[in-house]
Motif scaffolding. Sequence first.
Motif, PDB file in Angstrom:
ATOM      1  N   MET A 131      -9.224  -1.048  -2.765  1.00 17.70           N
ATOM      2  CA  MET A 131      -8.205  -0.237  -3.446  1.00 17.70           C
ATOM      3  C   MET A 131      -7.914  -0.764  -4.858  1.00 17.70           C
ATOM      4  N   LEU A 156      -8.488   5.380   1.946  1.00 13.24           N
ATOM      5  CA  LEU A 156      -8.001   4.275   1.107  1.00 13.24           C
ATOM      6  C   LEU A 156      -8.188   4.605  -0.375  1.00 13.24           C
ATOM      7  N   ILE A 170      -7.839  -4.109   0.579  1.00 15.59           N
ATOM      8  CA  ILE A 170      -7.064  -4.334  -0.654  1.00 15.59           C
ATOM      9  C   ILE A 170      -8.021  -4.520  -1.834  1.00 15.59           C
ATOM     10  N   LYS A 197      -5.503   6.993  -1.544  1.00 13.23           N
ATOM     11  CA  LYS A 197      -4.208   6.320  -1.707  1.00 13.23           C
ATOM     12  C   LYS A 197      -4.159   5.597  -3.049  1.00 13.23           C
ATOM     13  N   ALA A 198      -5.265   4.937  -3.399  1.00  7.99           N
ATOM     14  CA  ALA A 198      -5.293   4.175  -4.649  1.00  7.99           C
ATOM     15  C   ALA A 198      -5.340   5.097  -5.869  1.00  7.99           C
ATOM     16  N   VAL A 248       0.841  -1.193   0.000  1.00 13.54           N
ATOM     17  CA  VAL A 248       0.000   0.000   0.000  1.00 13.54           C
ATOM     18  C   VAL A 248       0.880   1.248   0.000  1.00 13.54           C
TER      19      VAL A 248
END
Length: 332
Positions: free
Chosen positions: A213, A47, A210, A50-51, A23
Amino acid sequence: MNTAKKNPKHLVESFDLYAPKLVDKKEYFVGGHRACQGCGESLAIRLMCKALGPDTVITNATGCMEVISSNYPTTAWAVPWIHVAFPNSAAVGSGVEAGLKALRKKGKIADRRVKSVAIGGDGGTMDIGFQALSGAMERGHDMLYVCFDNEAYMNTGIQRSSGTPFLASTTTAPAGKAIPGNQVWKKNLAEIMVAHNVPYVATATPSYPIDFMNKVKKARAVNGPAYIHCFVACPTGWRSTSETCIKMGRLAMESGVFPIYEVEDGKYRMTVEPPAKRRPVSEYLKGQGRFRHLTPDQIQAIQERVDVEFEMLMIKINNSKSRAEIRAEQGK
Ligand SMILES: Cc1ncc(C[n+]2csc(CCOP(=O)(O)OP(=O)(O)O)c2C)c(N)n1
């Protein structure tokens, strides 16, 4: 010498060396905002950002996430962010995309792909912003829309929306002598988006970070409209304890209340497999005060509805084909 092979403990001790590869450590939705303790929506946004990475413009409908993140003169957003009125996040997001395209064509901005991402709560998406969303998806803009569904208008005091589940108690559908909570079944917006024939639709929850993302990354890469329906726990509105935020998403998935799947070019795929024997919905309902008034018969009615909807989804997952596959079969 391969110490990992010799000593598996080595792997655990070196976790810090491997974890950053999973990540991105950079934050684009930063700490210091004013979300409630255990807020699933703010975690999901962190999240998502971030992605998405820095080449992103976010358009945010009025709602909890705008209120908690932008108290003047501070901001939690480390990417360009536009706060817009309650109904028009998708309309402004599509305008951002059209504007970026025009500027790039005129050579006024660098030729890098900046993604327009519009977001809203369930009220701002499934009710009042629905027309703008449907139009943006239909016009085929290169944009992503993410609905953060906490199942009521939380920012203004837990009023019911079309995302509120059947029989949940809200301030505008309070369980009492007159009615046992919200009187209609939850709208299935992911399916309505599939019916728009967009290239990518997915459901997700930050309880499977996960998976969420990866879906955001996939949706970002799509050259066209994409939609993610993100299920987020709201301890304040659900009358649940703040530490159960992640558990609620897992129980929703494991009971079949909120299946986690994606639809790529029309083809359905379950991305987080529920257990072979799904948990009873009562296990998901019991930790939430909004369902505390339910009788065994009412819980049974919810169970039966969940079983039917889950089966309907499994039929699609087991039988659907992508448009590309069908075209190939038809020799086109
Ligand atoms: C046209 C209009 N109607 C009503 C409001 C008041 N209002 C602001 S935020 C909000 C609730 C937002 O709910 P939702 O979209 O579900 O997001 P959440 O706050 O739950 O994240 C309402 C009713 C408004 N700002 N504009």
